[in-house]
Design a protein around this motif. Sequence first.
Motif, short mmCIF file in Angstrom:
data_model
loop_
_atom_site.label_atom_id
_atom_site.label_comp_id
_atom_site.label_asym_id
_atom_site.label_seq_id
_atom_site.Cartn_x
_atom_site.Cartn_y
_atom_site.Cartn_z
N VAL A 320 9.62 24.40 -0.78
CA VAL A 320 10.11 23.31 0.07
C VAL A 320 9.05 22.81 1.04
CG1 VAL A 320 11.84 22.79 1.88
CG2 VAL A 320 12.51 24.05 -0.17
N TYR A 321 8.02 23.59 1.31
CA TYR A 321 7.05 23.26 2.35
C TYR A 321 6.43 21.87 2.18
CZ TYR A 321 3.07 23.77 5.54
OH TYR A 321 2.15 23.59 6.54
N PRO A 322 5.97 21.45 1.00
CA PRO A 322 5.43 20.09 0.89
C PRO A 322 6.43 19.01 1.29
CG PRO A 322 4.78 21.40 -1.01
CD PRO A 322 5.81 22.21 -0.26
N ALA A 323 7.71 19.25 0.98
CA ALA A 323 8.74 18.28 1.39
C ALA A 323 8.89 18.25 2.91
CB ALA A 323 10.07 18.63 0.72
N LEU A 324 8.75 19.40 3.55
CA LEU A 324 8.82 19.45 5.00
C LEU A 324 7.64 18.71 5.64
CD1 LEU A 324 9.83 23.21 5.45
CD2 LEU A 324 11.34 21.22 5.58
N LEU A 325 6.45 18.88 5.06
CA LEU A 325 5.28 18.15 5.55
C LEU A 325 5.49 16.64 5.38
CD1 LEU A 325 2.31 20.32 4.18
CD2 LEU A 325 3.14 20.19 6.55
N ALA A 326 6.08 16.25 4.27
CA ALA A 326 6.35 14.83 4.04
C ALA A 326 7.36 14.29 5.05
CB ALA A 326 6.85 14.63 2.61
N MET A 327 8.37 15.09 5.38
CA MET A 327 9.35 14.68 6.39
C MET A 327 8.67 14.45 7.74
SD MET A 327 12.52 17.25 5.43
CE MET A 327 13.57 16.73 6.81
N ALA A 330 6.65 11.31 7.75
CA ALA A 330 7.52 10.13 7.77
C ALA A 330 8.19 9.92 9.11
CB ALA A 330 8.56 10.25 6.67
N GLY A 331 7.93 10.80 10.08
CA GLY A 331 8.49 10.63 11.41
C GLY A 331 9.86 11.22 11.61
N ARG A 332 10.30 12.08 10.69
CA ARG A 332 11.61 12.73 10.88
C ARG A 332 11.53 13.63 12.10
NH1 ARG A 332 14.28 12.62 5.79
NH2 ARG A 332 16.06 13.67 6.78
N SER A 333 12.67 13.82 12.76
CA SER A 333 12.71 14.56 14.02
C SER A 333 12.48 16.05 13.81
CB SER A 333 14.05 14.34 14.71
OG SER A 333 15.08 14.99 13.99
N ASP A 334 12.00 16.71 14.88
CA ASP A 334 11.85 18.16 14.83
C ASP A 334 13.19 18.83 14.57
OD1 ASP A 334 9.15 18.04 15.26
OD2 ASP A 334 9.22 18.72 17.35
N ARG A 338 13.71 21.39 11.62
CA ARG A 338 14.12 22.77 11.91
C ARG A 338 15.42 23.11 11.19
NH1 ARG A 338 12.83 26.78 15.32
NH2 ARG A 338 11.33 25.53 16.47
N ASN A 339 16.35 22.16 11.10
CA ASN A 339 17.59 22.41 10.36
C ASN A 339 17.29 22.80 8.92
OD1 ASN A 339 19.04 21.72 12.64
ND2 ASN A 339 19.58 19.68 11.93
N ALA A 340 16.38 22.08 8.29
CA ALA A 340 16.03 22.39 6.89
C ALA A 340 15.34 23.75 6.79
CB ALA A 340 15.13 21.29 6.33
N ILE A 341 14.49 24.07 7.78
CA ILE A 341 13.79 25.35 7.76
C ILE A 341 14.77 26.51 7.91
CG2 ILE A 341 12.22 26.80 9.12
CD1 ILE A 341 10.53 24.28 9.60
N VAL A 342 15.70 26.39 8.87
CA VAL A 342 16.66 27.47 9.10
C VAL A 342 17.52 27.72 7.87
CG1 VAL A 342 18.72 28.09 10.45
CG2 VAL A 342 16.69 27.21 11.61
N ALA A 343 17.84 26.66 7.12
CA ALA A 343 18.63 26.83 5.90
C ALA A 343 17.82 27.48 4.78
CB ALA A 343 19.14 25.47 5.42
N THR A 344 16.50 27.47 4.90
CA THR A 344 15.62 27.91 3.82
C THR A 344 15.04 29.30 4.05
OG1 THR A 344 15.00 25.59 3.43
CG2 THR A 344 13.55 27.30 2.51
N VAL A 376 4.41 23.87 9.75
CA VAL A 376 4.71 22.44 9.66
C VAL A 376 4.14 21.70 10.86
CG1 VAL A 376 6.55 20.72 9.62
CG2 VAL A 376 6.77 22.79 8.24
N THR A 377 4.33 22.27 12.05
CA THR A 377 3.83 21.63 13.27
C THR A 377 2.32 21.47 13.24
OG1 THR A 377 5.67 22.58 14.53
CG2 THR A 377 3.76 21.84 15.79
N ALA A 378 1.63 22.48 12.72
CA ALA A 378 0.16 22.45 12.67
C ALA A 378 -0.37 21.73 11.44
CB ALA A 378 -0.38 23.88 12.72
#
Length: 406
Positions: A320-327, A330-334, A338-344, A376-378
């Motif tokens: 899922v990590y590449p999708a998180l980087l893409a989010m 694209a300017g998606r909110s933290d 984080r919601n996607a990360i916690v689910a994963t 993701v942040t870095a």
Amino acid sequence: MSTSLSSAPRAPAGARDTWIDDTHCDLDEFRAQLPDQTDPADYPHAAEIRAGIPVYDAAVVAGPTAAADRRAVQSELIAALLDGPGVVAFSGAFDADVLDSASAAFNELIAAQRAAGGAAGDHFGKPGANDRIWNAAQKLALHAPQVYADYYANDTLALICQAWLGPRYQLTSQVNVVNPGGAAQVPHRDYHLGFVDPDALTDYPAHVHRLSPALTLQGAVAHCDMPVVSGPTMLLPYSQRFTPGYLAFYRQEFLDYFAANYVQLPLAKGDAVFFNPALFHAAGANTSADIARMANLLQVSSPFGRAMESMDRTAMAVAVYPALLAMRAAGRSDTEIRNAIVATAEGYPFPTNLDHDQPIGSLAPRSQVDVLFDAVTAGLPPRDLEAALRAQDGRRDPNPTTERNT
């Protein structure tokens, strides 16, 4: 457990009973929940009440010689842990021969750790100040299987574990030897919420603050005589009643109250003490000249704290990590990320291998969620993120390659 909270109208109707924050940490209310004494009539199976703590004769209430009705004793223990003093003790809980065999095995394990080098980290103690065997239950089972079996066949242990957690439970232990000169701990509560970063505690609703103590039982078996000078655990009976206590124990006025009112229960070799993990407590200072205070610290958990399905969360995080980087690009909110990360990812740092994944400088090591969110942040490259997660998995492995042939 008490659900009483301060009555000052600082939040909308209903919210004050649903969420806990610093405004609930009222020292006067805390004091009001701590009675002056324990009534022996409430604990008819106890041999005595010492320092407000029911003390039971293990030979009377457990094992083949038990004269008391087991369910009646367990009901009494539940009441003591839940709304009573929050702590009970058993005299003569462990047979001397069994205990001596276990102590010898633990000393052999400690000697091997010393020979291997490296200071063992601790939740509260300075690394290297004392001797700590992380995952002592597994190490004892592999090092001395018969000793392990004899030790954990103990029916006093089963009596109270079954009372608090039901017929099946998960037992872990850490042997701690506090050497002469060992400093006292800071008063605290224990696992689970006791190990949560204080900044995150207010994100857990009040019912979780009430539920957390029912998920574990804390215990300690004395492997030597423990007079007060050796620093047996400092305890504040009835303090588990105060629901906001996971926040309160960080506040100076509560620490000061603990320092002025705690009790210590001297133990003889083979005695055991068990307490509600929400009880305010702390290991005492070992001011003796020659007592190496050895205790087997037992942490017994409910078997129910498990997800329904087994999932390879490392593989999921890597995928899922590449999708998180893409989010993020694209300017998606933290918040969404984080919601996607916690689910994963795995959001809890435990269980882990504390020999390799030590909580030095903190109550707990980092979780997989922490590693993934920071990556993701870095903007960490995917290959580096995978390497970091695999290294973390290696530290958490209960049987790392370096130990499999020992």
